[in-house]
Structures are given as C-alpha cells and as structure tokens.
Scaffold this motif. Structure first.
Motif, PDB file in Angstrom:
ATOM      1  N   ALA A  74       0.844  -1.190   0.000  1.00  0.00           N
ATOM      2  CA  ALA A  74       0.000   0.000   0.000  1.00  0.00           C
ATOM      3  C   ALA A  74       0.883   1.245   0.000  1.00  0.00           C
ATOM      4  CB  ALA A  74      -0.901   0.008   1.226  1.00  0.00           C
ATOM      5  N   ALA A  75       0.292   2.346  -0.389  1.00  0.00           N
ATOM      6  CA  ALA A  75       0.993   3.612  -0.301  1.00  0.00           C
ATOM      7  C   ALA A  75       1.261   3.914   1.165  1.00  0.00           C
ATOM      8  CB  ALA A  75       0.162   4.720  -0.938  1.00  0.00           C
ATOM      9  N   GLY A  76       2.440   4.406   1.455  1.00  0.00           N
ATOM     10  CA  GLY A  76       2.801   4.710   2.826  1.00  0.00           C
ATOM     11  C   GLY A  76       3.717   3.670   3.454  1.00  0.00           C
ATOM     12  N   VAL A 105      18.871   3.785   4.097  1.00  0.00           N
ATOM     13  CA  VAL A 105      18.047   4.890   3.606  1.00  0.00           C
ATOM     14  C   VAL A 105      16.587   4.446   3.553  1.00  0.00           C
ATOM     15  CG1 VAL A 105      17.645   6.483   1.701  1.00  0.00           C
ATOM     16  CG2 VAL A 105      19.973   5.738   2.219  1.00  0.00           C
ATOM     17  N   PRO A 106      15.749   4.874   4.513  1.00  0.00           N
ATOM     18  CA  PRO A 106      14.332   4.508   4.450  1.00  0.00           C
ATOM     19  C   PRO A 106      13.613   5.330   3.377  1.00  0.00           C
ATOM     20  CG  PRO A 106      14.755   5.877   6.361  1.00  0.00           C
ATOM     21  CD  PRO A 106      16.086   5.618   5.716  1.00  0.00           C
ATOM     22  N   MET A 107      12.724   4.673   2.632  1.00  0.00           N
ATOM     23  CA  MET A 107      11.952   5.324   1.580  1.00  0.00           C
ATOM     24  C   MET A 107      10.479   5.034   1.800  1.00  0.00           C
ATOM     25  SD  MET A 107      14.225   4.529  -1.761  1.00  0.00           S
ATOM     26  CE  MET A 107      14.951   2.979  -1.293  1.00  0.00           C
ATOM     27  N   THR A 108       9.631   5.946   1.384  1.00  0.00           N
ATOM     28  CA  THR A 108       8.190   5.799   1.536  1.00  0.00           C
ATOM     29  C   THR A 108       7.559   5.561   0.171  1.00  0.00           C
ATOM     30  OG1 THR A 108       8.228   7.306   3.417  1.00  0.00           O
ATOM     31  CG2 THR A 108       6.092   6.903   2.396  1.00  0.00           C
ATOM     32  N   VAL A 109       6.727   4.538   0.066  1.00  0.00           N
ATOM     33  CA  VAL A 109       6.005   4.258  -1.173  1.00  0.00           C
ATOM     34  C   VAL A 109       4.945   5.335  -1.350  1.00  0.00           C
ATOM     35  CG1 VAL A 109       4.519   2.601  -2.372  1.00  0.00           C
ATOM     36  CG2 VAL A 109       6.422   1.787  -0.963  1.00  0.00           C
ATOM     37  N   THR A 110       4.924   5.984  -2.520  1.00  0.00           N
ATOM     38  CA  THR A 110       4.012   7.108  -2.737  1.00  0.00           C
ATOM     39  C   THR A 110       2.785   6.749  -3.558  1.00  0.00           C
ATOM     40  OG1 THR A 110       5.287   7.793  -4.670  1.00  0.00           O
ATOM     41  CG2 THR A 110       5.842   8.820  -2.563  1.00  0.00           C
ATOM     42  N   ARG A 111       2.820   5.604  -4.232  1.00  0.00           N
ATOM     43  CA  ARG A 111       1.691   5.222  -5.080  1.00  0.00           C
ATOM     44  C   ARG A 111       1.483   3.721  -4.958  1.00  0.00           C
ATOM     45  NH1 ARG A 111       2.189   4.376 -10.919  1.00  0.00           N
ATOM     46  NH2 ARG A 111       4.271   5.191 -10.575  1.00  0.00           N
ATOM     47  N   ALA A 112       0.227   3.295  -4.872  1.00  0.00           N
ATOM     48  CA  ALA A 112      -0.075   1.867  -4.766  1.00  0.00           C
ATOM     49  C   ALA A 112       0.426   1.149  -6.007  1.00  0.00           C
ATOM     50  CB  ALA A 112      -1.575   1.660  -4.610  1.00  0.00           C
ATOM     51  N   THR A 113       1.041   0.001  -5.814  1.00  0.00           N
ATOM     52  CA  THR A 113       1.622  -0.776  -6.900  1.00  0.00           C
ATOM     53  C   THR A 113       0.676  -1.897  -7.289  1.00  0.00           C
ATOM     54  OG1 THR A 113       3.788  -0.301  -6.004  1.00  0.00           O
ATOM     55  CG2 THR A 113       3.667  -2.057  -7.589  1.00  0.00           C
ATOM     56  N   ARG A 114       0.529  -2.118  -8.577  1.00  0.00           N
ATOM     57  CA  ARG A 114      -0.391  -3.135  -9.083  1.00  0.00           C
ATOM     58  C   ARG A 114       0.375  -4.385  -9.525  1.00  0.00           C
ATOM     59  NH1 ARG A 114      -4.793  -1.326  -7.017  1.00  0.00           N
ATOM     60  NH2 ARG A 114      -5.358   0.729  -7.693  1.00  0.00           N
ATOM     61  N   VAL A 161       4.705  -6.641 -12.616  1.00  0.00           N
ATOM     62  CA  VAL A 161       4.498  -5.676 -11.547  1.00  0.00           C
ATOM     63  C   VAL A 161       4.931  -4.321 -12.067  1.00  0.00           C
ATOM     64  CG1 VAL A 161       5.170  -4.996  -9.226  1.00  0.00           C
ATOM     65  CG2 VAL A 161       4.922  -7.394  -9.778  1.00  0.00           C
ATOM     66  N   SER A 162       4.107  -3.298 -11.822  1.00  0.00           N
ATOM     67  CA  SER A 162       4.498  -1.958 -12.225  1.00  0.00           C
ATOM     68  C   SER A 162       5.632  -1.458 -11.334  1.00  0.00           C
ATOM     69  CB  SER A 162       3.295  -1.017 -12.152  1.00  0.00           C
ATOM     70  OG  SER A 162       2.795  -0.968 -10.842  1.00  0.00           O
ATOM     71  N   MET A 163       6.293  -0.416 -11.756  1.00  0.00           N
ATOM     72  CA  MET A 163       7.384   0.159 -10.982  1.00  0.00           C
ATOM     73  C   MET A 163       6.845   0.716  -9.667  1.00  0.00           C
ATOM     74  SD  MET A 163      10.156  -0.119 -12.849  1.00  0.00           S
ATOM     75  CE  MET A 163      11.314   1.167 -12.536  1.00  0.00           C
ATOM     76  N   VAL A 164       7.663   0.658  -8.627  1.00  0.00           N
ATOM     77  CA  VAL A 164       7.291   1.155  -7.309  1.00  0.00           C
ATOM     78  C   VAL A 164       7.794   2.588  -7.186  1.00  0.00           C
ATOM     79  CG1 VAL A 164       7.525   0.806  -4.833  1.00  0.00           C
ATOM     80  CG2 VAL A 164       7.480  -1.166  -6.358  1.00  0.00           C
ATOM     81  N   SER A 165       6.877   3.534  -6.989  1.00  0.00           N
ATOM     82  CA  SER A 165       7.241   4.938  -6.817  1.00  0.00           C
ATOM     83  C   SER A 165       7.529   5.212  -5.353  1.00  0.00           C
ATOM     84  CB  SER A 165       6.113   5.851  -7.287  1.00  0.00           C
ATOM     85  OG  SER A 165       5.869   5.659  -8.656  1.00  0.00           O
ATOM     86  N   VAL A 166       8.675   5.813  -5.076  1.00  0.00           N
ATOM     87  CA  VAL A 166       9.076   6.104  -3.700  1.00  0.00           C
ATOM     88  C   VAL A 166       9.566   7.541  -3.593  1.00  0.00           C
ATOM     89  CG1 VAL A 166       9.716   3.719  -3.216  1.00  0.00           C
ATOM     90  CG2 VAL A 166      11.439   5.298  -4.039  1.00  0.00           C
ATOM     91  N   SER A 167       9.599   8.030  -2.363  1.00  0.00           N
ATOM     92  CA  SER A 167      10.212   9.326  -2.076  1.00  0.00           C
ATOM     93  C   SER A 167      11.050   9.164  -0.817  1.00  0.00           C
ATOM     94  CB  SER A 167       9.156  10.414  -1.893  1.00  0.00           C
ATOM     95  OG  SER A 167       8.344  10.136  -0.792  1.00  0.00           O
TER      96      SER A 167
END
Length: 76
Positions: free
Chosen positions: A20-22, A33-42, A50-56
């Motif tokens: 899930a996002a978050g 380096v901790p990263m946060t998922v910004t968009r739900a991955t399908r 699997v689509s790319m995992v967006s992080v910030s």
C-alpha cells in the motif's frame, strides 16, 4: 546497526496484495536509507508483471527525492 528486513523482497508483499501507499521500504543495496512508497503498486497476475514502485526519500542535503524502482530491488 543494519536494518533487519521483515520481508526479503517487496515483490512477494505485492503478490500477496498487502502493499500500500505509505509503506516504508529499503533498497537491498542501501538498507540505511528509508523510503516511503508514494503510489499503490499493481500486480498483473495474468501477465506476471508488476508496475514500478514509486518512492520518495530525503537525500543527503535534505531535499525530497522521488524515484521509481523495480519491486525486486526493495525490501520491507
């Protein structure tokens, strides 16, 4: 002290439909380096894709950096 991974590969977390996002994820090569998922991955089970995992995450100069990674490169 190095980070102890709860899930060895984020791809398995996505396949179980628990991603899930978050979520806080780590690069396997840079567990400091901790990263946060910004968009739900399908996960497309028919095509096994699997689509790319967006992080910030915060860079060394405290700038917000947004990136995309393959799920195989990330862990929880």
């Amino acid at each position: 002290m190095p980070h102890l991974f709860k899930v060895a590969c984020y791809l398995e977390h996505i396949r179980r439909d628990r991603a899930a996002a978050g979520d806080t994820v780590y690069l396997k090569s840079r567990p400091d380096v901790p990263m946060t998922v910004t968009r739900a991955t399908r996960y497309n089970s028919a095509a096994n894709q699997v689509s790319m995992v967006s992080v910030s995450y915060l860079g060394p100069d405290l700038q917000l950096i947004r990136a995309e990674f393959h799920a195989e490169e990330l862990s929880l």
